[in-house]
Design a protein around this motif. Structure first.
Motif, mmCIF file in Angstrom:
data_model
loop_
_atom_site.group_PDB
_atom_site.id
_atom_site.type_symbol
_atom_site.label_atom_id
_atom_site.label_comp_id
_atom_site.label_asym_id
_atom_site.label_seq_id
_atom_site.Cartn_x
_atom_site.Cartn_y
_atom_site.Cartn_z
ATOM 1 N N GLY A 184 91.170 22.640 -8.780
ATOM 2 C CA GLY A 184 90.416 23.239 -7.687
ATOM 3 C C GLY A 184 88.938 23.394 -7.980
ATOM 4 O O GLY A 184 88.265 24.210 -7.339
ATOM 5 N N ILE A 185 88.409 22.594 -8.895
ATOM 6 C CA ILE A 185 87.005 22.688 -9.300
ATOM 7 C C ILE A 185 86.248 21.470 -8.767
ATOM 8 O O ILE A 185 86.737 20.339 -8.825
ATOM 9 C CB ILE A 185 86.871 22.767 -10.829
ATOM 10 C CG1 ILE A 185 87.757 23.891 -11.375
ATOM 11 C CG2 ILE A 185 85.418 22.961 -11.228
ATOM 12 C CD1 ILE A 185 87.527 25.244 -10.756
ATOM 13 N N GLY A 186 85.035 21.716 -8.297
ATOM 14 C CA GLY A 186 84.219 20.643 -7.733
ATOM 15 C C GLY A 186 83.645 21.031 -6.390
ATOM 16 O O GLY A 186 82.973 20.231 -5.748
ATOM 17 N N ASP A 187 83.901 22.264 -5.962
ATOM 18 C CA ASP A 187 83.401 22.692 -4.656
ATOM 19 C C ASP A 187 81.888 22.920 -4.665
ATOM 20 O O ASP A 187 81.228 22.742 -3.641
ATOM 21 C CB ASP A 187 84.125 23.952 -4.161
ATOM 22 C CG ASP A 187 84.294 25.027 -5.211
ATOM 23 O OD1 ASP A 187 84.070 24.762 -6.401
ATOM 24 O OD2 ASP A 187 84.670 26.160 -4.841
ATOM 25 N N ALA A 188 81.317 23.295 -5.820
ATOM 26 C CA ALA A 188 79.857 23.436 -5.883
ATOM 27 C C ALA A 188 79.199 22.066 -5.831
ATOM 28 O O ALA A 188 78.301 21.824 -5.022
ATOM 29 C CB ALA A 188 79.449 24.177 -7.154
ATOM 30 N N VAL A 189 79.633 21.184 -6.693
ATOM 31 C CA VAL A 189 79.098 19.820 -6.731
ATOM 32 C C VAL A 189 79.922 19.005 -7.716
ATOM 33 O O VAL A 189 80.511 19.558 -8.647
ATOM 34 C CB VAL A 189 77.608 19.814 -7.168
ATOM 35 C CG1 VAL A 189 77.438 20.235 -8.617
ATOM 36 C CG2 VAL A 189 76.951 18.456 -6.932
ATOM 37 N N HIS A 410 90.034 24.898 -16.183
ATOM 38 C CA HIS A 410 91.068 25.935 -16.049
ATOM 39 C C HIS A 410 90.522 27.333 -16.333
ATOM 40 O O HIS A 410 91.101 28.324 -15.882
ATOM 41 C CB HIS A 410 92.296 25.620 -16.926
ATOM 42 C CG HIS A 410 91.996 25.439 -18.379
ATOM 43 N ND1 HIS A 410 91.566 24.247 -18.912
ATOM 44 C CD2 HIS A 410 92.079 26.297 -19.417
ATOM 45 C CE1 HIS A 410 91.405 24.369 -20.216
ATOM 46 N NE2 HIS A 410 91.711 25.604 -20.546
ATOM 47 N N ASP A 411 89.403 27.441 -17.062
ATOM 48 C CA ASP A 411 88.764 28.754 -17.228
ATOM 49 C C ASP A 411 88.303 29.303 -15.878
ATOM 50 O O ASP A 411 88.493 30.487 -15.573
ATOM 51 C CB ASP A 411 87.540 28.652 -18.146
ATOM 52 C CG ASP A 411 87.898 28.435 -19.602
ATOM 53 O OD1 ASP A 411 89.033 28.763 -19.994
ATOM 54 O OD2 ASP A 411 87.030 27.939 -20.347
ATOM 55 N N ILE A 412 87.671 28.456 -15.076
ATOM 56 C CA ILE A 412 87.186 28.900 -13.763
ATOM 57 C C ILE A 412 88.365 29.255 -12.866
ATOM 58 O O ILE A 412 88.328 30.263 -12.141
ATOM 59 C CB ILE A 412 86.296 27.817 -13.123
ATOM 60 C CG1 ILE A 412 85.078 27.538 -14.012
ATOM 61 C CG2 ILE A 412 85.843 28.249 -11.721
ATOM 62 C CD1 ILE A 412 84.217 26.390 -13.555
ATOM 63 N N ALA A 413 89.427 28.454 -12.928
ATOM 64 C CA ALA A 413 90.629 28.778 -12.154
ATOM 65 C C ALA A 413 91.209 30.129 -12.574
ATOM 66 O O ALA A 413 91.669 30.919 -11.737
ATOM 67 C CB ALA A 413 91.667 27.676 -12.329
ATOM 68 N N THR A 414 91.168 30.403 -13.870
ATOM 69 C CA THR A 414 91.682 31.679 -14.376
ATOM 70 C C THR A 414 90.827 32.850 -13.907
ATOM 71 O O THR A 414 91.342 33.920 -13.549
ATOM 72 C CB THR A 414 91.738 31.650 -15.909
ATOM 73 O OG1 THR A 414 92.594 30.579 -16.328
ATOM 74 C CG2 THR A 414 92.269 32.969 -16.466
#
Length: 453
Positions: A184-189, A410-414
């Motif tokens: 779920g990472i990549g929404d910023a850019v 996965h850190d950001i997801a956490t």
């Protein structure tokens, strides 16, 4: 303007405002290297006391780097909203701190006051704040920007996917990108740092990331973090760039070392708005970091925190979609250990937000610093509590091209799961369609990049 005080039975007299600002800064190895830091904690407290009683008008009337000598100073000065400044010019720096901490969550008054401040005023008030003050004040500010998606809504923690590769291998970049998307990472850019700073290489990376976005209908934006001149060549050649990027310094001489000036940035701004592929209206991505001006001997005897604030004064001229400080990347010469990195990250985030900027942070360190991944976890939690717009995600928190340590996908997801944050709204809808998220939580499919293969 009073530049002296008595404290602990000792008289402290400071040479000028530049000395007060430097010695009021929290301990930084960069200021010590420059020979401008406080000698001890007592002198630091004395400088803070003097600074707290200086008015905002005094700060403006006594510029640390005169506008006639520096174009960054001119940009900062020209941006001041005179009506707002007239209302607050007689406030002391201490009174500004109290005002910021009293405000209700929502940010409108913070945004209004910020328009009447110079970057030196923003730096000054940051020096009087504790870490908790910096978190509390920044958390009240909501700065929303739009490109293809939106960034900065309250309760949102976005992530930059940084799928770097040591040889610019398209296959390698995509492998890392697919892992990012699966978490779920990549929404910023989707932002790639290239090894090869050429128009052809930048174009191939932009085309590759745009192909992934198009194939999977991903509501985000792409960017390749080459020098702005290289990006301009690629864009003129037809490369699909949603955002244009550049690192900034807080002085004209520092930007000379980066090979940029305001005239070039203005030209790039016109180009990305005319030929870029982002919907906008915000089409810039900037990066900063305390200490860059000292590295290029372009600091003018000014402390690194104040110079960092001046970067934000320059950045807001271009109304960027996103900006982040690469807080621990430069090394221990400027931020020696985890305590200094954590402090700098909170300072930078607060100062960016008070400038009205969509502020993110690369929570990072280099392997020769006195810091480790647990320290970065601590800073990431503090910044998430402070309402940071986005963090940087790299595979396994280890950037194999730039050779430094950051936060992983996965850190950001956490952090989202633990502290109740969500992805950017358009991106979350896409994650739901892909079966990767449901009711704000990642599904069992998350973390499997083979979904995109």
């Amino acid at each position: 303007m009073k530049l002296s005080t008595n404290l602990f039975g000792k008289s402290y007299r400071f040479r000028d405002l530049k000395a007060v600002m430097a010695k009021a800064n929290e301990e930084k190895s960069g200021d010590q290297l420059a020979g401008i830091a406080a000698e001890d904690a007592k002198e630091r407290v004395a400088a803070k006391l003097v600074l707290s009683e200086i008015t905002l008008g005094d700060l403006r009337d006594h510029p640390l780097i005169p506008p006639e000598d520096d174009e960054v100073s001119r940009v900062i000065e020209e941006a001041v909203n005179e009506r707002v400044f007239a209302e607050i010019r007689h406030w002391t720096v201490g009174e500004l701190r109290e005002y910021l901490l009293r405000q209700e969550t929502g940010g409108e008054q913070l945004r209004r006051i910020g328009r009447g401040l110079t970057s030196e005023m923003v730096a000054a008030v940051a020096k009087l704040m504790s870490n908790l003050d910096l978190i509390q004040a920044a958390a009240k500010a909501e700065v929303v920007t739009a490109c293809n998606g939106t960034l900065g809504h309250r309760g949102v923690l976005a992530g930059r996917a940084q799928p770097n590769h040591p040889s610019d291998s398209i296959q390698g970049v995509k492998a890392s990108l697919f892992e990012a998307l699966s978490y779920g990472i990549g929404d910023a850019v989707i932002g790639v740092n290239p090894v090869i700073d050429s128009g052809d290489s930048v174009r191939s990376l932009l085309e590759a990331t745009k192909d992934v976005m198009t194939k999977w209908e991903i509501p985000t934006q792409n960017c390749v973090l080459a020098h702005v001149k290289t990006q301009m060549r690629a864009i003129r050649g037809g490369a699909p760039a949603d955002l244009i990027f550049q690192s900034l310094a807080g002085t004209e001489k520092g930007n000379d070392a980066f090979g940029i000036n305001v005239e070039l940035l203005d030209e790039a701004n016109e180009l990305i708005h005319r030929q870029g592929t982002g919907a906008g209206p915000n089409l810039w991505y900037f990066e900063t970091g305390q200490g860059s001006e000292l590295s290029s001997e372009a600091h003018h005897g000014v402390d690194q925190l104040t110079l960092e604030a001046r970067c934000y004064g320059l950045a807001r001229r271009y109304r960027p979609f996103m900006i982040n400080t690469v807080v621990g990347f430069i090394g221990p010469e400027y931020l020696y250990d985890s305590r200094q990195v954590i402090r700098a990250g909170l300072e930078d985030h607060f100062m960016g937000k008070l400038h009205g900027l969509p502020m993110g942070v690369d929570v990072c360190y280099t392997n020769h610093m006195k810091a480790d991944q647990n320290d970065m976890d601590n800073l990431a939690v503090l910044l998430t509590a402070a309402g940071v717009n986005f963090l940087i995600g790299v595979a396994m928190a280890d950037d194999c091209m730039l050779n430094y340590q950051s936060t992983s996908y996965h850190d950001i997801a956490t952090l989202r799961e633990t502290l109740g944050r969500r992805p950017a709204p358009e991106f979350e809808k896409w994650l739901v369609r892909m079966g990767l998220m449901e009711n704000g939580k990642l599904t069992p499919l998350a973390g499997d990049p083979s979904l995109f293969m």
